[in-house]
Structures are given as structure tokens and as C-alpha cells.
Design an enzyme around this catalytic site. Structure first.
Site, short mmCIF file in Angstrom:
data_model
loop_
_atom_site.label_atom_id
_atom_site.label_comp_id
_atom_site.label_asym_id
_atom_site.label_seq_id
_atom_site.Cartn_x
_atom_site.Cartn_y
_atom_site.Cartn_z
N LYS A 14 25.39 19.58 7.57
CA LYS A 14 23.93 19.45 7.58
C LYS A 14 23.31 20.52 8.48
O LYS A 14 22.30 21.11 8.15
CB LYS A 14 23.52 18.05 8.05
N GLU A 16 23.71 21.43 -2.18
CA GLU A 16 22.91 20.55 -3.04
C GLU A 16 22.99 19.13 -2.55
O GLU A 16 21.99 18.42 -2.48
CB GLU A 16 23.43 20.63 -4.48
N LYS A 65 39.10 6.45 2.07
CA LYS A 65 40.05 5.93 1.07
C LYS A 65 40.29 4.45 1.31
O LYS A 65 40.39 4.02 2.46
CB LYS A 65 41.37 6.70 1.22
N LYS A 98 49.62 5.80 -1.84
CA LYS A 98 50.13 7.14 -1.47
C LYS A 98 51.37 7.04 -0.60
O LYS A 98 52.28 7.85 -0.75
CB LYS A 98 49.04 7.94 -0.74
N ASP A 121 44.07 12.64 3.19
CA ASP A 121 42.72 12.51 2.62
C ASP A 121 42.11 11.12 2.82
O ASP A 121 41.39 10.63 1.96
CB ASP A 121 42.74 12.89 1.13
N SER A 167 44.42 21.41 -15.97
CA SER A 167 43.38 20.59 -16.61
C SER A 167 42.06 21.33 -16.72
O SER A 167 41.18 20.95 -17.48
CB SER A 167 43.17 19.30 -15.79
N HIS A 201 39.79 23.02 -1.73
CA HIS A 201 40.18 21.90 -0.87
C HIS A 201 40.67 22.41 0.49
O HIS A 201 41.55 23.28 0.53
CB HIS A 201 41.34 21.11 -1.48
N GLU A 241 39.66 15.65 4.71
CA GLU A 241 39.76 16.52 3.53
C GLU A 241 38.35 16.93 3.12
O GLU A 241 37.48 16.08 2.96
CB GLU A 241 40.44 15.82 2.36
P1 0O2 Z 1 40.22 10.58 -4.85
O1 0O2 Z 1 39.78 9.19 -4.86
O2 0O2 Z 1 39.41 11.48 -5.76
O3 0O2 Z 1 40.33 11.15 -3.48
P2 0O2 Z 1 47.97 14.63 -3.06
O4 0O2 Z 1 46.56 14.11 -2.82
O5 0O2 Z 1 48.35 15.75 -2.12
O6 0O2 Z 1 48.97 13.54 -3.17
P3 0O2 Z 1 47.59 16.58 -4.98
O7 0O2 Z 1 47.39 16.53 -6.48
O8 0O2 Z 1 48.54 17.60 -4.46
O9 0O2 Z 1 47.97 15.16 -4.51
O10 0O2 Z 1 46.22 16.80 -4.24
P4 0O2 Z 1 45.12 17.80 -4.64
O11 0O2 Z 1 45.59 18.71 -5.69
O12 0O2 Z 1 44.63 18.44 -3.39
O13 0O2 Z 1 44.01 16.86 -5.29
C1 0O2 Z 1 43.58 15.70 -4.71
C2 0O2 Z 1 42.18 15.34 -5.17
O14 0O2 Z 1 41.57 16.39 -5.93
C3 0O2 Z 1 42.14 14.16 -6.10
O15 0O2 Z 1 42.02 13.02 -5.31
C4 0O2 Z 1 40.87 14.39 -6.92
O16 0O2 Z 1 39.73 14.02 -6.17
C5 0O2 Z 1 40.86 15.87 -7.05
N1 0O2 Z 1 41.57 16.35 -8.27
C6 0O2 Z 1 42.74 17.05 -8.27
N2 0O2 Z 1 43.06 17.38 -9.53
C7 0O2 Z 1 42.09 16.91 -10.34
C8 0O2 Z 1 41.85 16.97 -11.76
O17 0O2 Z 1 42.62 17.53 -12.55
N3 0O2 Z 1 40.70 16.35 -12.22
C9 0O2 Z 1 39.81 15.72 -11.37
N4 0O2 Z 1 38.73 15.16 -11.92
N5 0O2 Z 1 40.03 15.64 -10.04
C10 0O2 Z 1 41.14 16.24 -9.53
P5 0O2 Z 1 42.72 11.64 -5.72
O18 0O2 Z 1 43.88 11.45 -4.82
O19 0O2 Z 1 42.98 11.62 -7.20
O20 0O2 Z 1 41.69 10.52 -5.38
#
Ligand code: 0O2
Length: 256
Positions: free
Chosen positions: A65, A81, A88, A96, A115, A157, A163, A182
């Protein structure tokens, strides 16, 4: 017969099967006496832990902010924005812990789950993302622990976002504590896409063929919205160059 059956198992339904199995294991775990015991025995420390994460999340939100306010003073526009924050849920944290196969203790949760506190910063333009990330990381109480750039390297995807896992101190009654947060940076277009894709990902009853078709279309949309982001950014740059030129002309006219 056997091979016919195997042919039927496509990439999509294997994913659904794994998702369903994971959900079953999670419910089993949460209902198991070991997990119930953990929650009962650690109720107080668990709620303290979540409160600390909430404090860290607020600290980071405030940092953004402040940056947004200062940027608007200098550049006459806001790079942010909106900001969304979330903690969590305990269920997701436990899921997890199971997924990573790490011990179920408060210390292990804090060490391995990055996260628990999440701050999502929705920016106007892709450039703003990198400017804000740089400004945040320059602050001397912020430590970068991990960076995943899904904008320069999108996920298969089509997912795009920057991040960061950072550590920030929170100042308590008699102590200072470093907490992990995160931060996800996205443009409005990236966020719009991710919300829709998230719905598809977690919607269980979509027929397999349709799901595959939609995933492909979503990937195409991700690419279209990425080029839209770049074009809009180009337009903004031209506008600000033009207005800088006009300002310069006005300035020099005042000296005539
Ligand atoms: P939430 O409720 O959204 O927080 P890890 O978290 O390390 O076990 P990973 O995949 O290595 O798993 O983590 P990464 O790549 O940093 O991604 C974590 C978060 O990014 C996800 O949180 C989603 O919010 C987002 N994300 C990652 N990939 C995609 C995707 O393909 N589509 C969408 N819509 N979001 C994505 P969580 O844990 O799913 O839950």
C-alpha cells in the site's frame, strides 16, 4: 480387453483419479485419531502460529500500500489494481504436510509449508510486477527465499504469475519473529484467467473430453491475454511518452 481398458485411461481421467484419491486420503487423515490428537494437543500453539502468519501478511500488505501511494505521487498513476490476502486453512496445511511427507509438528509446518500466508498483488501492467517486486526486495527487512517466474516461463497450463517466498519480521511484545509469506504478482488479465482455470481444475463433474477441450482453449486464451497485456503496456508507454513530451514543451514555453 485389457489393452482396451488401458486405452480408456487417458491423461485426464488419471488426473481426476489421483485428485479423488488424494481427497479421500485427506479426509481419512483429518478424521484419524493422530490428526485429531495433533489438533487437540496443539490447539493453542496452532492458533498462535496462524495469528503470527496473519500479522506477517498484514505487514506485507502495508508495504505494498505504501509503495502504491508513493508511486502514484511520483508517476501520477497506481501500479496496483488490488491486493488480496488469505491464510491457508488448517485442512489445506495438513494436506500439504501429507503431500510433502514431512512430520506433523508446528516446527515442521513452519519450516516446510511456505504459503500459509499469501498476498496476491494484482497489477495494471506486466512491467509494474517487476518494478514492485524489485522495490519490495530492496527493503532491508525483506529476505527473498524463493522465486518462481511463471511469467517468463509459463506453466504448461498457460498459468502466468510471479511467485516470491519472502521472510519478513513481525515485532511482538518482547520478541521479533521472522515469518514466511508467499507473494503472487499478476496482471488483471493473468488473474482473470487463473480464476476461471482454477474453477475448471476443481470442478469434478466435467466430462473428460470436454475438460481436455476446455484446457486447450484456456491455454489459447492465456496466450491471447498475454499478448493483450503486452499491447496495453505498449499503449501506456506511448501515452506517457507523449505526455512527457507535452510537459517538456510546456516547461520550455514558460522560459520564453
Ligand atoms: P491456493 O489456495 O491457490 O494457495 P507447492 O505449493 O510448492 O506445493 P507448486 O505447484 O510447486 O506446489 O507451487 P507453485 O507452482 O508455486 O504454485 C502454487 C500456487 O500457484 C497455487 O496454490 C495456485 O494459487 C497457483 N497456481 C499454480 N499453478 C496454477 C495453475 O496452473 N492454474 C491456476 N489457476 N493456479 C495455479 P495452491 O496450492 O493450488 O492453493
Amino acid at each position: 480387453m485389457g489393452s482396451g481398458k488401458r486405452k480408456g485411461i487417458t491423461r485426464m481421467n488419471i488426473r481426476d483419479y489421483i485428485k479423488q484419491k488424494k481427497a479421500e486420503v485427506l479426509v481419512e487423515r483429518i478424521n484419524s485419531t493422530r490428526f485429531q490428537d495433533f489438533i487437540k494437543r496443539h490447539g493453542r500453539p496452532l492458533s498462535t502460529m496462524f495469528t503470527y502468519y496473519e500479522c506477517a501478511m498484514m505487514e506485507v500488505e502495508t508495504k505494498f500500500k505504501v509503495l502504491d501511494q508513493e508511486y502514484s505521487l511520483i508517476h501520477d498513476r497506481n501500479p496496483i489494481e488490488s491486493i488480496k490476502t488469505r491464510i491457508k486453512s488448517l485442512d489445506s496445511v495438513i494436506e500439504k504436510v501429507g503431500k510433502y511427507g514431512v512430520p506433523l509438528t508446528i516446527e515442521s509446518i513452519e519450516e516446510n509449508i511456505n504459503d500459509i500466508a499469501g498476498v496476491r498483488v494484482i497489477c495494471s501492467f506486466p512491467d509494474d510486477i517487476y518494478t514492485l517486486a524489485e522495490c519490495l526486495l530492496e527493503q532491508d527487512d525483506v529476505t527473498l527465499l524463493q522465486k518462481k517466474d511463471y511469467i517468463r516461463n509459463p506453466k504448461p497450463s498457460g498459468y502466468r504469475s510471479l511467485h516470491l517466498i519472502i521472510s519478513v519480521p513481525i515485532f511482538l511484545e518482547h520478541k521479533k519473529r521472522d515469518m514466511k509469506v508467499e507473494v503472487q504478482f499478476r496482471t488483471i488479465a493473468m488473474d482473470f484467467w487463473a480464476s476461471l482455470e482454477h474453477n475448471l481444475r476443481y470442478k469434478r463433474d466435467i466430462p473428460e473430453a470436454l475438460s481436455a477441450e476446455l484446457a486447450e482453449e484456456l491455454l489459447e486464451c492465456a496466450n491471447i491475454s498475454s499478448s493483450l497485456d503486452i499491447r496495453m503496456q505498449r499503449i501506456r508507454k506511448r501515452l506517457s511518452e507523449d505526455s512527457a513530451e507535452i510537459d517538456e514543451m510546456i516547461d520550455s514555453a514558460q522560459w520564453l
